[in-house]
Every structure is written in structure tokens, then in C-alpha cells.
Design a protein around this motif. Structure first.
Motif, PDB file in Angstrom:
ATOM      1  N   GLN A  69       3.397   7.152   4.376  1.00 31.95           N
ATOM      2  CA  GLN A  69       3.198   7.818   5.688  1.00 31.95           C
ATOM      3  C   GLN A  69       3.884   7.230   6.678  1.00 31.95           C
ATOM      4  O   GLN A  69       4.016   6.039   6.935  1.00 31.95           O
ATOM      5  CB  GLN A  69       1.645   7.324   5.922  1.00 31.95           C
ATOM      6  CG  GLN A  69       0.880   8.145   4.844  1.00 31.95           C
ATOM      7  CD  GLN A  69      -0.710   7.619   5.365  1.00 31.95           C
ATOM      8  OE1 GLN A  69      -0.964   7.041   6.390  1.00 31.95           O
ATOM      9  NE2 GLN A  69      -1.522   7.960   4.443  1.00 31.95           N
ATOM     10  N   PRO A  70       4.729   8.165   7.710  1.00 31.80           N
ATOM     11  CA  PRO A  70       5.474   7.302   8.695  1.00 31.80           C
ATOM     12  C   PRO A  70       4.564   6.868   9.465  1.00 31.80           C
ATOM     13  O   PRO A  70       3.410   7.101  10.107  1.00 31.80           O
ATOM     14  CB  PRO A  70       6.116   8.649   9.311  1.00 31.80           C
ATOM     15  CG  PRO A  70       5.810  10.106   8.449  1.00 31.80           C
ATOM     16  CD  PRO A  70       4.706   9.447   7.418  1.00 31.80           C
TER      17      PRO A  70
ATOM     18  N   PRO B 180       0.805  -1.112  -0.003  1.00 26.91           N
ATOM     19  CA  PRO B 180       0.113  -0.082   0.178  1.00 26.91           C
ATOM     20  C   PRO B 180       0.837   1.321   0.070  1.00 26.91           C
ATOM     21  O   PRO B 180       2.034   1.393   0.582  1.00 26.91           O
ATOM     22  CB  PRO B 180      -0.626   0.002   1.220  1.00 26.91           C
ATOM     23  CG  PRO B 180      -0.832  -1.656   1.621  1.00 26.91           C
ATOM     24  CD  PRO B 180       0.470  -2.093   0.951  1.00 26.91           C
ATOM     25  N   ASP B 181       0.164   2.308  -0.716  1.00 27.30           N
ATOM     26  CA  ASP B 181       1.133   3.664  -0.913  1.00 27.30           C
ATOM     27  C   ASP B 181       1.365   4.153   0.569  1.00 27.30           C
ATOM     28  O   ASP B 181       2.495   4.852   0.724  1.00 27.30           O
ATOM     29  CB  ASP B 181       0.251   4.565  -1.551  1.00 27.30           C
ATOM     30  CG  ASP B 181       0.401   4.237  -3.050  1.00 27.30           C
ATOM     31  OD1 ASP B 181       1.281   3.608  -3.645  1.00 27.30           O
ATOM     32  OD2 ASP B 181      -0.299   4.786  -3.842  1.00 27.30           O
ATOM     33  N   LYS B 182       0.660   4.104   1.459  1.00 29.00           N
ATOM     34  CA  LYS B 182       0.497   4.725   2.948  1.00 29.00           C
ATOM     35  C   LYS B 182       1.702   4.078   3.426  1.00 29.00           C
ATOM     36  O   LYS B 182       2.463   4.661   4.259  1.00 29.00           O
ATOM     37  CB  LYS B 182      -0.437   4.578   3.872  1.00 29.00           C
ATOM     38  CG  LYS B 182      -0.921   3.223   4.168  1.00 29.00           C
ATOM     39  CD  LYS B 182      -2.337   3.480   5.083  1.00 29.00           C
ATOM     40  CE  LYS B 182      -2.312   2.022   5.864  1.00 29.00           C
ATOM     41  NZ  LYS B 182      -3.680   2.454   6.666  1.00 29.00           N
TER      42      LYS B 182
ATOM     43  N   MET C 162       9.373   2.242  15.894  1.00 27.53           N
ATOM     44  CA  MET C 162       9.532   2.590  14.599  1.00 27.53           C
ATOM     45  C   MET C 162       9.038   4.028  14.248  1.00 27.53           C
ATOM     46  O   MET C 162       8.710   4.348  12.805  1.00 27.53           O
ATOM     47  CB  MET C 162       9.113   1.659  13.653  1.00 27.53           C
ATOM     48  CG  MET C 162       9.683   0.357  13.677  1.00 27.53           C
ATOM     49  SD  MET C 162      11.486   0.303  13.475  1.00 27.53           S
ATOM     50  CE  MET C 162      11.558   0.422  11.813  1.00 27.53           C
ATOM     51  N   GLU C 163       8.359   4.910  15.114  1.00 26.86           N
ATOM     52  CA  GLU C 163       7.873   6.118  14.927  1.00 26.86           C
ATOM     53  C   GLU C 163       8.530   6.976  13.837  1.00 26.86           C
ATOM     54  O   GLU C 163       9.843   7.071  14.015  1.00 26.86           O
ATOM     55  CB  GLU C 163       7.777   6.892  16.213  1.00 26.86           C
ATOM     56  CG  GLU C 163       6.783   8.056  16.095  1.00 26.86           C
ATOM     57  CD  GLU C 163       6.651   8.857  17.394  1.00 26.86           C
ATOM     58  OE1 GLU C 163       6.212   9.973  17.322  1.00 26.86           O
ATOM     59  OE2 GLU C 163       6.842   8.147  18.722  1.00 26.86           O
ATOM     60  N   GLY C 164       7.972   7.720  12.840  1.00 30.21           N
ATOM     61  CA  GLY C 164       8.521   8.211  11.969  1.00 30.21           C
ATOM     62  C   GLY C 164       9.260   7.534  10.701  1.00 30.21           C
ATOM     63  O   GLY C 164       9.498   8.390  10.095  1.00 30.21           O
ATOM     64  N   GLU C 165       9.413   6.341  11.000  1.00 28.35           N
ATOM     65  CA  GLU C 165       9.864   5.541   9.803  1.00 28.35           C
ATOM     66  C   GLU C 165       8.846   5.278   8.818  1.00 28.35           C
ATOM     67  O   GLU C 165       7.747   5.160   8.976  1.00 28.35           O
ATOM     68  CB  GLU C 165      10.540   4.337  10.295  1.00 28.35           C
ATOM     69  CG  GLU C 165      11.697   4.653  11.176  1.00 28.35           C
ATOM     70  CD  GLU C 165      12.743   4.871  10.898  1.00 28.35           C
ATOM     71  OE1 GLU C 165      13.070   4.831   9.611  1.00 28.35           O
ATOM     72  OE2 GLU C 165      13.667   5.614  11.505  1.00 28.35           O
ATOM     73  N   HIS C 166       9.224   5.043   7.515  1.00 31.36           N
ATOM     74  CA  HIS C 166       8.573   4.388   6.579  1.00 31.36           C
ATOM     75  C   HIS C 166       9.458   3.527   5.459  1.00 31.36           C
ATOM     76  O   HIS C 166      10.637   3.563   5.581  1.00 31.36           O
ATOM     77  CB  HIS C 166       7.826   5.453   5.649  1.00 31.36           C
ATOM     78  CG  HIS C 166       8.920   6.355   5.066  1.00 31.36           C
ATOM     79  ND1 HIS C 166       9.594   7.370   5.329  1.00 31.36           N
ATOM     80  CD2 HIS C 166       9.111   6.245   3.544  1.00 31.36           C
ATOM     81  CE1 HIS C 166      10.368   7.809   4.518  1.00 31.36           C
ATOM     82  NE2 HIS C 166      10.102   7.185   3.258  1.00 31.36           N
TER      83      HIS C 166
END
Length: 134
Positions: A82-83, A76-78, A89-93
Motif C-alpha cells: 500500500q502506498p 506488515p504486507d501493507k 513520501m506520498e505514493g511510495e512503498h
């Protein structure tokens, strides 16, 4: 994937064998099961090749049905854009370029071309005879 192809083909339930568990049966156990249940003396290497043949045939079938190409092997694109909102893993993508590099490696391991289609060499090595799907 290849071990699960073997598991599925002999009628074993993945849920009964603890899906993705380190204690799930391995090729050696399935070879022993086949020897004891149907007197088929199959080696671990033969089972691995059988799993590869099944998985590659499935991929070829998907291709014949209009699926099974790089464009379908996505997430999925998110997940790419989207982080992660919280947690370790906060802020990671997932990096889109690294994901594409991962696909390249995955395809190479399976003997598929850069679009995710089994190469003629792989088809020949596995002795797969492509059939038409109508």
C-alpha cells in the motif's frame, strides 16, 4: 543492537540514556562505567564482541524456540503493497525485493546464513557453546 545488548546486560535503562539519540552513551562510556563501578577494565572491542555474542545467542535461542528465521524477519504486507497516502513520501512503498536484499546484507553483517541463522563459523568465533532448550 549490539550496543543495546551491552546496555541491557549491565542493567542500564535505554529510556534513561535517550533511546537512539546521538548523545546516548557509546561503548567508551560503558567501558568507563564498568571500570569505575566494578573495576573491570574492558576495552571497546571487547564490549563490541560481548554485544555480538549476546545478540547472536538471543538469535540462536529464538531459533530453538521456532522463531528467528527469515520468515519471521518481515514487515506488515501493507508496508510492501500500500502506498503512503500522504506526506513527503506520498505514493511510495517498500519494495519487497529490496527488502529481501536488505535482509541478505543484514544477515551477512551478523555472520548469519541466508535464512538468518548464525553460521557455525560465527558461533565458533564468538565462542558460544549452544545449549539445549527444553
Amino acid at each position: 543492537e549490539l550496543l543495546y545488548a551491552v546496555c541491557d546486560s549491565i542493567g542500564c535503562c535505554r529510556f534513561q540514556t535517550v533511546l537512539n539519540s546521538p548523545t546516548a552513551p557509546k561503548y567508551e562510556e560503558y567501558a568507563q562505567l564498568l571500570k569505575l563501578s566494578v573495576d573491570w577494565d574492558v576495552s571497546v572491542d571487547e564490549l563490541k564482541e560481548i554485544g555480538e555474542r549476546i545478540y547472536t545467542t538471543e538469535r540462536m535461542t529464538l531459533g530453538k524456540l521456532g522463531w528467528g528465521s527469515r520468515e519471521h524477519d518481515t514487515i506488515p504486507d501493507k508496508w510492501l503493497n500500500q502506498p503512503v497516502p500522504e506526506g513527503p513520501m506520498e505514493g511510495e512503498h517498500i519494495d519487497a525485493q529490496k527488502f529481501q536484499e536488505f535482509l541478505d546484507g543484514y544477515y551477512s553483517l551478523h555472520g548469519w546464513d541466508s535464512n538468518g541463522h548464525p553460521t557455525p563459523e560465527t558461533i565458533e568465533r564468538l565462542k558460544i557453546r549452544p545449549a539445549s532448550i527444553s
